[in-house]
Design an enzyme around this catalytic site. Structure first.
Site, mmCIF file in Angstrom:
data_model
loop_
_atom_site.group_PDB
_atom_site.id
_atom_site.type_symbol
_atom_site.label_atom_id
_atom_site.label_comp_id
_atom_site.label_asym_id
_atom_site.label_seq_id
_atom_site.Cartn_x
_atom_site.Cartn_y
_atom_site.Cartn_z
ATOM 1 N N GLY A 190 0.812 -1.226 0.000
ATOM 2 C CA GLY A 190 0.000 0.000 0.000
ATOM 3 C C GLY A 190 0.841 1.269 0.000
ATOM 4 O O GLY A 190 0.479 2.273 -0.624
ATOM 5 N N ASP A 191 1.963 1.222 0.716
ATOM 6 C CA ASP A 191 2.841 2.403 0.741
ATOM 7 C C ASP A 191 3.470 2.614 -0.642
ATOM 8 O O ASP A 191 3.537 3.740 -1.146
ATOM 9 C CB ASP A 191 3.896 2.315 1.849
ATOM 10 C CG ASP A 191 4.736 1.059 1.819
ATOM 11 O OD1 ASP A 191 4.447 0.133 1.026
ATOM 12 O OD2 ASP A 191 5.713 0.986 2.596
ATOM 13 N N ALA A 192 3.877 1.518 -1.273
ATOM 14 C CA ALA A 192 4.454 1.625 -2.618
ATOM 15 C C ALA A 192 3.440 2.236 -3.587
ATOM 16 O O ALA A 192 3.785 3.043 -4.456
ATOM 17 C CB ALA A 192 4.891 0.251 -3.110
ATOM 18 N N PHE A 195 3.384 5.870 -2.941
ATOM 19 C CA PHE A 195 4.604 6.488 -3.480
ATOM 20 C C PHE A 195 4.520 6.589 -5.005
ATOM 21 O O PHE A 195 5.033 7.540 -5.598
ATOM 22 C CB PHE A 195 5.852 5.689 -3.075
ATOM 23 C CG PHE A 195 6.093 5.633 -1.587
ATOM 24 C CD1 PHE A 195 5.392 6.459 -0.712
ATOM 25 C CD2 PHE A 195 7.030 4.753 -1.052
ATOM 26 C CE1 PHE A 195 5.612 6.411 0.655
ATOM 27 C CE2 PHE A 195 7.262 4.700 0.315
ATOM 28 C CZ PHE A 195 6.549 5.522 1.166
#
Ligand code: TYD
Ligand code: MG
Length: 260
Positions: A190-192, A195
């Site tokens: 999810g962070d990727a 980003f």
């Protein structure tokens, strides 16, 4: 108003969360608010959180998530972050999880960097990734370095290693319809995915020092995905999309704009 808004997500990490919260309260830079977003954790976890709630900087929220269906329907941490962001008053936004720790000068160094570099929108630091077994013993350690300006951040930089200006949020919402993508096909990364959205506009700028400790525990989604015997949660997730796809997509986009 606080200078920095930190958003921490939490779900059932009774043995880790106290240390994570304490690492935020120990920061040398103190002008922050902490959104502690709990996804309806068990009593043991809530008991670990409770003593901290007297700190006036902490705003505690608890979701009503009950069933496993609800847990896999959206990326839960993305949904909690999206709930906190409209309330955040900080000029700068930083993310934390219930198993990772900030080193004491993390906020201070990142704030200084952004104050000194008004054109930089996202800063990141090196991070020490530590794998722990069920006895909380270290089985592996790995540094995620921060040496370069990063135009393709997915899976190179972690959730807990960035700070961004809050002024970028309207741009992201306008373009993608939300801040963090809640699509469960990206649960593992999810962070990727967030980003990937940021990299449509901005590079990430490095602080070389290690400013956080990232713990992969037996409770982590990543750990569960790698096990032979899949938990009910993992079995119910849709097929997971990959970093490779996000990274290739960004590279193709950047190539195209270079050629244009
Ligand atoms: P975590 O288990 O730490 O996974 P990993 O480190 O492998 O990415 O989960 C990441 C964050 O998601 C953590 O802060 C807890 C949060 N979370 C929820 O809020 N709700 C949930 O139902 C789950 C499974 C996780
Ligand atoms: Mg984790």
């Amino acid at each position: 108003m606080a200078k920095v808004s930190i958003i921490m997500t939490s779900y059932n990490k009774p043995g880790y969360i106290a240390r994570s919260i304490q690492s935020l309260l120990n920061q040398t830079f103190t002008d922050f608010e902490l959104f502690l977003m709990d996804d309806n954790s068990n009593a043991e976890t809530l008991a670990a959180i409770e003593p901290f709630l007297k700190d006036k900087r902490i705003k505690f929220y608890q979701s009503h998530t009950q069933t496993m269906d609800e847990r896999v329907e959206k990326i839960r941490y993305a949904a909690l972050i999206n709930q906190a962001l409209p309330e955040a008053s900080g000029e700068y936004i930083s993310y934390a999880t219930d198993d990772n720790c900030y080193r004491n000068t993390r906020l201070g160094q990142m704030v200084d960097y952004l104050e000194l570099h008004p054109d930089v929108m996202v800063v990141y630091s090196a991070s020490l990734v530590t794998y722990l077994n069920e006895q909380q013993e270290i089985t592996k350690e790995q540094v995620r370095p921060a040496k370069r300006i990063v135009p393709v951040a997915p899976c190179q930089v972690d959730h807990c290693s960035i700070m961004h200006r809050s002024s970028i949020l309207p741009v992201i919402e306008e373009r993608f319809g939300s801040y963090w993508d809640e699509n469960p096909e990206f649960y593992r990364i999810g962070d990727a995915r967030f980003f990937w959205r940021l990299n449509h506009y901005w590079d990430f700028y490095p602080i070389e020092e290690i400013l956080d400790d990232n713990y992969i525990t037996e409770l982590s989604i990543h750990h569960q995905l790698q096990q032979q015997e899949k938990s009910q949660f993992i079995q119910m997730l849709p097929p997971q999309r990959t970093c490779k796809e996000l990274r290739e997509d960004l590279r193709a986009m950047k190539q195209k704009s270079q050629n244009a």
